[in-house]
Design a protein around this motif. Structure first.
Motif, mmCIF file in Angstrom:
data_model
loop_
_atom_site.group_PDB
_atom_site.id
_atom_site.type_symbol
_atom_site.label_atom_id
_atom_site.label_comp_id
_atom_site.label_asym_id
_atom_site.label_seq_id
_atom_site.Cartn_x
_atom_site.Cartn_y
_atom_site.Cartn_z
ATOM 1 N N LEU A 123 0.717 -1.237 0.012
ATOM 2 C CA LEU A 123 -0.087 -0.076 0.079
ATOM 3 C C LEU A 123 0.918 1.273 0.156
ATOM 4 O O LEU A 123 0.680 2.116 -0.718
ATOM 5 C CB LEU A 123 -0.990 -0.084 1.209
ATOM 6 N N TRP B 70 2.651 1.748 -3.189
ATOM 7 C CA TRP B 70 1.371 2.146 -4.056
ATOM 8 C C TRP B 70 1.322 3.474 -4.151
ATOM 9 O O TRP B 70 1.134 4.388 -5.058
ATOM 10 C CB TRP B 70 0.059 1.515 -4.151
ATOM 11 N N GLY B 71 0.866 4.006 -2.864
ATOM 12 C CA GLY B 71 0.881 5.602 -2.588
ATOM 13 C C GLY B 71 1.873 6.310 -3.194
ATOM 14 O O GLY B 71 1.957 7.411 -3.797
ATOM 15 N N LEU C 49 1.771 7.030 -6.716
ATOM 16 C CA LEU C 49 1.104 7.974 -7.303
ATOM 17 C C LEU C 49 1.629 9.258 -7.003
ATOM 18 O O LEU C 49 1.517 10.363 -7.814
ATOM 19 C CB LEU C 49 -0.265 7.793 -6.408
ATOM 20 N N CYS C 50 2.193 9.570 -5.739
ATOM 21 C CA CYS C 50 2.890 10.872 -5.468
ATOM 22 C C CYS C 50 3.856 11.073 -6.441
ATOM 23 O O CYS C 50 3.977 12.563 -7.233
ATOM 24 C CB CYS C 50 3.444 10.935 -4.178
ATOM 25 N N GLN D 284 2.409 12.284 -9.848
ATOM 26 C CA GLN D 284 1.852 13.546 -9.761
ATOM 27 C C GLN D 284 3.322 14.729 -9.694
ATOM 28 O O GLN D 284 2.950 15.672 -10.188
ATOM 29 C CB GLN D 284 0.944 13.974 -8.550
ATOM 30 N N ARG E 223 4.435 15.109 -13.088
ATOM 31 C CA ARG E 223 3.516 15.737 -13.892
ATOM 32 C C ARG E 223 3.423 17.167 -13.566
ATOM 33 O O ARG E 223 3.183 18.000 -14.330
ATOM 34 C CB ARG E 223 2.017 15.297 -13.606
ATOM 35 N N SER E 224 3.645 17.500 -12.334
ATOM 36 C CA SER E 224 3.722 18.859 -11.886
ATOM 37 C C SER E 224 5.015 19.624 -12.320
ATOM 38 O O SER E 224 4.940 20.702 -12.724
ATOM 39 C CB SER E 224 3.739 19.235 -10.453
ATOM 40 N N PRO F 251 1.764 17.292 -18.107
ATOM 41 C CA PRO F 251 1.135 16.137 -18.127
ATOM 42 C C PRO F 251 1.343 15.480 -19.446
ATOM 43 O O PRO F 251 1.156 14.316 -19.815
ATOM 44 C CB PRO F 251 -0.351 16.445 -17.937
ATOM 45 N N SER G 276 6.201 9.892 -20.664
ATOM 46 C CA SER G 276 4.913 10.529 -19.705
ATOM 47 C C SER G 276 4.726 10.043 -18.475
ATOM 48 O O SER G 276 5.383 8.763 -18.033
ATOM 49 C CB SER G 276 3.328 10.142 -20.534
ATOM 50 N N ASN H 80 2.624 8.295 -17.117
ATOM 51 C CA ASN H 80 2.260 7.029 -16.779
ATOM 52 C C ASN H 80 3.016 6.069 -17.295
ATOM 53 O O ASN H 80 2.618 5.017 -17.286
ATOM 54 C CB ASN H 80 0.844 6.892 -17.696
ATOM 55 N N GLN I 199 3.195 2.715 -15.266
ATOM 56 C CA GLN I 199 2.273 1.687 -15.059
ATOM 57 C C GLN I 199 1.918 0.570 -15.962
ATOM 58 O O GLN I 199 1.650 -0.644 -15.797
ATOM 59 C CB GLN I 199 0.943 2.621 -15.337
ATOM 60 N N TYR J 279 4.410 -1.196 -17.211
ATOM 61 C CA TYR J 279 5.499 -2.227 -17.004
ATOM 62 C C TYR J 279 5.242 -2.829 -15.626
ATOM 63 O O TYR J 279 6.124 -4.044 -15.524
ATOM 64 C CB TYR J 279 6.824 -1.488 -17.183
ATOM 65 N N LEU K 186 -6.290 6.205 -2.185
ATOM 66 C CA LEU K 186 -5.220 7.150 -2.745
ATOM 67 C C LEU K 186 -5.394 8.075 -3.795
ATOM 68 O O LEU K 186 -4.811 8.940 -3.685
ATOM 69 C CB LEU K 186 -3.999 6.002 -2.973
ATOM 70 N N LEU L 159 -3.403 16.117 -3.207
ATOM 71 C CA LEU L 159 -1.987 16.588 -3.571
ATOM 72 C C LEU L 159 -1.978 17.665 -4.746
ATOM 73 O O LEU L 159 -1.421 18.455 -4.999
ATOM 74 C CB LEU L 159 -1.349 15.379 -4.209
ATOM 75 N N ALA M 142 -5.226 12.570 -18.258
ATOM 76 C CA ALA M 142 -4.656 13.867 -18.014
ATOM 77 C C ALA M 142 -4.038 14.509 -18.956
ATOM 78 O O ALA M 142 -3.988 15.538 -19.394
ATOM 79 C CB ALA M 142 -3.875 13.804 -16.688
ATOM 80 N N ILE M 143 -3.482 13.757 -19.774
ATOM 81 C CA ILE M 143 -2.644 14.287 -21.004
ATOM 82 C C ILE M 143 -3.452 14.974 -21.815
ATOM 83 O O ILE M 143 -2.931 16.082 -22.491
ATOM 84 C CB ILE M 143 -1.570 13.000 -21.528
#
Lengths: 567, 442
Positions: A371, A374-375, A378-379, A382, A385-386, A390, A489, A491, A494, A496, B13, B20, B53-54
């Motif tokens: 868990l 996994w979190g 995602l962080c 993001q 991405r920031s 994106p 990108s 993403n 994910q 792989y 999440l 976030l 999102a892209i």
């Protein structure tokens, strides 16, 4: 004055008109007469009404001037005519004009008809080469038909080159893109050609043109024979066309026979090709899974952020390329070589930070690790991405890694071969570290019996961090490779992560050779099934087979054995 | 058991990720300067995180720009507009939840949103149940006509069919063999079914049509490309029609280039590759490949130039690209403003009735008209990819093409029309049997 002008126009029109219906042969004759005369041809000086600037060079003959005027048109049809004309012209600037047109660097003055080549921000007159400034330019647009015509025209010009290999390449280009206009040019080239290799290529090209365009009726039979005997697999399209459309049953019959023979050989090569494609897919899986084989296989950490580490490796490649482009353009060609240590280093540091900051609190609690990582994944997504946005970022492929080599009847992509080799190197390096270095010894000791290793004076916490760093660094290396074949990108990872776990579990947790065997089995299995039952069903079937296998052998293909392994 | 645990957590999440996202600068509620009075709210339902999102982040931005511009012009009905931005996080069921929240809790007058067909299909029952309005800006497979949805992107007859006409024609190379390559989901499957029937109707034999599907996010195209090459070596001009989704096109094109298949040999006509996708690509090897859209950034009209300028000013990025779904939102938003102004209220029924027949100038010239089946009339352009990542228009339809919700090339829907005006008031009216089939219209 007016009459004189009209007369000049009439002459110009007539010369053009005589060119059009009779085809390039006539135009060529005009060119030939036009070229050697050092004095300007009488009609080319004025032509002022439509083109005040084009005709000002002494070297421009009627037909060439007409070709340039045609290029300035807004109609694709006229541009195509101009291109065909330049193919048979001997004007020294013709090649540069055609290449510029192909690359979209050719422009025309918006208020004059001056044809201009743009290169590195400088505009030069296409004919005189004089640098021009201040003109408003309109780029000449081309479409696919024009691009095809340009290729033929360039090949026609190259047939007159001095270099043998250039002539041969030109003849082969005409073989691949047969057009009826090229036939007289080919015949003339054939009559003066001495080199046997070029002659062979010319014969092939001629046969292709005869079959494709029907330009020389009555010669189809010989052409079918030529292509059938050549044994070339790429002749299939031409022969198949003849087999289905020829009205002469005998010609159609021999074409069918030739096609059948090509198909037989193609099937054999198809097997070779599928195995290579499979090995290549396997090598990508292998790269993606190798880092996981360390973190999950050796340490037993279920790291769901493994894919994101790959993604960060790919972004490190992007950042390296960007940085080199910006500050060290000389090294740009070798950007990938630079990116390898950079990506490894970045991911290695990040991996150690993750181990120190997160994983070490969760040893022995696989569900929580799952868990938390996994979190974390995602962080990381993001965060990237920031930072980078994106949308995909463009990682360029160096020119020596694009294209393909033909081996027999297969085309094998150079980039894929490079990844296969790279994956082998990473595997060899990892094996070396595990088997031959002090760190590898400590790592194996800690995995096999942590308490015993600690008693022997090994700092297990430090080894844990370094091991996780190593696995992460290898994920970064995988990211460098993947950036060459996939989209970079946020993403990226994910796609792989599932495959990586599948490979490690299927191969046997903790065994590097098992990972290799599993990656290759899955890769080749996938690529053998894909042409048979389609990509989607192939993947599903393969997954079902793996599930059944793991039901029977829960510890994978090559399970670790020994006392140290706790069950 | 394991699976359910992981799904639950994933969602939890994802919400964490949303928080976030909010922290990192995606303002969930962007308030615009107000002309006065109680604001009219509109919902923006585009994914700002996850796989979509892209594509969708851009559409959120363009909506915020349009709202800000409208507020500068005095809002609508003298009231300011307020955009309510939510993030469905590329999670299809979450689109339905967020749509419900927008209509029931935030009381928005209209929703602008969705990208994939599956997200639209999950929102459809919600807007129909709560009588909301959805503007859907993306080209799609058709075969749907809801009273509560306005389809401002292209229907198949406004993109796929003209593109095939082009390839069949002399200018497009007079192709005789077609490889239909797509990602395995609803849009490519439905589009390819329509295209197959259409090609058969145009005299192409079944042996000259190859259909191949690949999984989402396919990155290994070696086998597919070598199959296309083999398919193309039958002595007839071959073309590829690609419904490959979004950025899976990049490795596809790369592999084509690597295996030496150029646009002059086998052209690839794509329906999902636009300026935004090309922005992340090294376009050198793609020059000459084709795309069919209703809008290209490169089309030189005063409206388009002005639109691109204000878009770049708004985003603060002088190189920002514009694409087709952005124009669709531009049209949809302006039509909605007109409809609300005409109806004098934001009441859904009144706005829906006021929409049909409204006209709005396209950015590329010509006029978009809202048709009774809630689709627009649109011009169709075929563009060739240039080395600068833009498209050069090589062909266009002589006039705008009216969108058809139901394809006439699918036997079951041949006689269906959508007509939300009196007296039919029906999304799937059967003109042969002269009755409304009713029920769900999707």
């Amino acid at each position: 004055m007016a009459e004189a002008r009209a007369a000049v126009l009439l002459v110009a029109l007539l010369s053009v008109a005589s060119c059009l219906p009779l085809g390039p042969a006539i135009c060529l004759a005009q060119d030939r007469t036009g070229i050697p005369t050092p004095t300007p041809a009488p009609t080319s000086i004025p032509a002022p009404i439509s083109a005040p600037d084009v005709g000002h060079s002494n070297a421009v003959s009627d037909a060439d001037g007409e070709a340039l005027r045609a290029l300035a048109s807004r109609h694709f049809e006229a541009i195509g005519r101009g291109v065909a004309r330049l193919g048979v012209s001997d004007a020294p600037w013709g090649k540069a004009v055609l290449e510029a047109l192909h690359d979209g660097r050719l422009a025309v003055g918006s208020d004059s008809d001056r044809i201009v080549i743009r290169e590195n921000g400088v505009a030069r007159d296409a004919v005189t080469g004089a640098t021009l400034t201040g003109d408003a330019l309109r780029r000449i647009r081309v479409n696919n038909r024009i691009r095809g015509a340009i290729r033929i025209a360039l090949a026609e010009r190259a047939l007159r080159a001095n270099d043998v290999s250039a002539r041969e390449a030109a003849a082969m280009a005409l073989y691949h893109h047969p057009g009826a206009d090229a036939l007289p040019v080919l015949d003339r080239a054939m009559s003066r050609e001495k080199a046997a290799s070029v002659k062979r290529a010319l014969t092939l090209a001629r046969a292709a043109i005869v079959l494709k365009t029907g330009a020389a009726p009555g010669q189809e039979r010989a052409a079918v024979e030529t292509l059938g005997k050549s044994g070339r697999l790429d002749a299939r399209g031409l022969l198949a066309g003849v087999a289905s459309s020829s009205s002469d049953p005998e010609i159609a019959g021999s074409a069918r026979k030739a096609v059948a023979s090509i198909d037989r050989r193609q099937r054999l090569w198809g097997i070779v090709q599928n195995v290579f494609y499979g090995a290549s897919l396997g090598s990508v899986l292998m790269l993606a899974a190798m880092g996981l084989a360390v973190t999950f296989g050796v340490m037993g950490v279920i790291n769901m952020a493994h894919g994101e580490l790959m993604m960060i490796g790919a972004y490190a490649t992007y950042a390296t390329q960007y940085g080199l482009h910006r500050w060290l353009p000389g090294l740009e060609t070798w950007s990938l070589a630079v990116a390898v240590p950079v990506a490894f280093g970045v991911c290695w540091l990040l991996g150690i930070a993750i181990e120190k900051g997160l994983i070490r609190f969760l040893y022995g609690r696989p569900l929580e690790t799952l868990l938390a990582t996994w979190g974390l994944s995602l962080c990381l997504q993001q965060l990237v991405r920031s930072l980078f946005g994106p949308t995909n970022v463009a990682v360029t492929t160096p020119s020596f890694l694009s294209g393909s080599v033909a081996i027999g009847g297969t085309e094998i992509t150079i980039g894929r071969i490079a990844i296969l080799v790279f994956s082998g190197c990473v595997m060899a390096g990892l094996l070396f570290i595990l088997r031959r270095t002090r760190f590898g010894l400590q790592m194996r000791a800690v995995t096999q019996n942590r308490r015993m290793a600690a008693l022997m004076g090994i700092r297990t916490a430090r080894v844990d961090a370094l091991t996780f760093g190593l696995g992460s660094g290898i994920a970064g290396l995988a990211g460098v490779a993947v950036s060459q074949i996939d989209n970079v990108s946020p993403n990226l990872g994910q796609g792989y992560i599932i495959d990586s776990f599948l490979v490690v579990v299927f191969g046997g947790v903790g065994n590097l050779w098992g990972t290799l065997a599993a990656a290759m089995t899955l890769g080749i299995g996938d690529k053998v099934l894909e042409p048979l039952i389609g990509a989607v069903s192939g993947k599903i079937l393969l997954l079902v087979l793996v599930i059944l296998y793991i039901q029977k052998h829960p510890r994978g293909m090559f399970p670790l054995r020994g006392r140290g392994v706790d069950s | 058991m394991n699976a359910s645990v992981s799904r639950l957590t994933r969602r939890a999440l994802a919400r964490g990720g949303l928080g976030l996202a909010a922290l990192s600068g995606y303002a969930p509620r962007a308030r615009a300067a107000a002309p006065g009075g109680a604001p009219i709210r509109i919902g923006i339902l585009h994914s700002l995180s996850g796989t979509m999102a892209i594509s969708e982040t851009t559409l959120k931005d363009v909506m915020l720009m349009l709202v800000a511009e409208q507020n500068r012009r005095g809002g609508v009905l003298g009231r300011p507009l307020e955009a309510v931005v939510v993030d469905p996080a590329s999670n299809w069921p979450l689109y339905a939840e967020k749509a419900r929240q927008l209509i029931a809790v935030d009381r928005v007058s209209a929703i602008f949103g969705c990208w994939t067909s599956v997200s639209r299909k999950s929102v459809l029952p919600v807007v129909e149940e709560l009588n909301g309005i959805l503007f859907y800006p993306v080209q799609y497979e058709g075969q749907e006509c809801s009273r509560n949805i306005f389809y401002t992107g292209a229907a198949p007859n406004q993109q796929a069919i003209p593109a095939v006409d082009y390839l069949l024609g002399e200018e497009g190379g007079a192709a005789k063999r077609f490889a239909l390559i797509g990602t395995d989901y609803v849009y490519p499957r439905t589009t390819n079914q329509i295209l197959r029937n259409y090609l058969l109707a145009r005299g192409i034999t079944p042996g000259d049509i190859m259909i191949d599907y690949t999984p989402f996010g396919q990155s290994d195209w070696q086998t597919s490309v070598s199959r296309i090459k083999a398919f193309g070596s039958a002595g007839k001009k071959t073309a590829v029609i690609s419904t490959v989704n979004g950025d899976a096109n990049v490795p596809f094109y790369k592999e084509l280039g690597n295996q030496g298949v150029s646009a002059t040999d086998i052209p690839v006509m794509a329906f999902s590759v636009g300026e935004e996708e090309l922005a992340g690509m090294d376009t050198g090897g793609l020059v000459g490949q084709l795309a069919a859209w209703n809008y290209f950034q490169s089309i030189d009209t005063p409206q388009n130039t002005a639109f691109i300028r204000s878009w770049r000013d708004f985003t603060g990025n002088p190189k920002r690209t514009a694409n087709d779904p952005m124009e669709a939102h531009y049209l949809g938003f302006n039509l909605w403003v007109q409809a609300v102004t005409k109806a004098g209220t934001t009441d859904s029924d009144a706005v829906i009735d006021a929409m049909v027949g409204l006209r709005q100038g396209n950015l590329t010239g010509g006029t978009a008209v809202m048709l009774p089946d809630h689709h627009l009339s649109k011009p169709v352009y075929i563009g060739e990819i240039q080395d600068d990542g833009q498209f050069a228009v090589v062909w266009q339809t002589p006039a705008e093409i009216p969108g058809e919700a139901w394809s006439r090339y699918v036997p079951e829907t041949r006689t269906l029309v959508g007509d939300w005006t009196a007296p039919r008031h029906c999304g799937n009216y059967d003109t042969a049997r002269k009755l409304c089939l009713g029920g769900r219209h999707g």
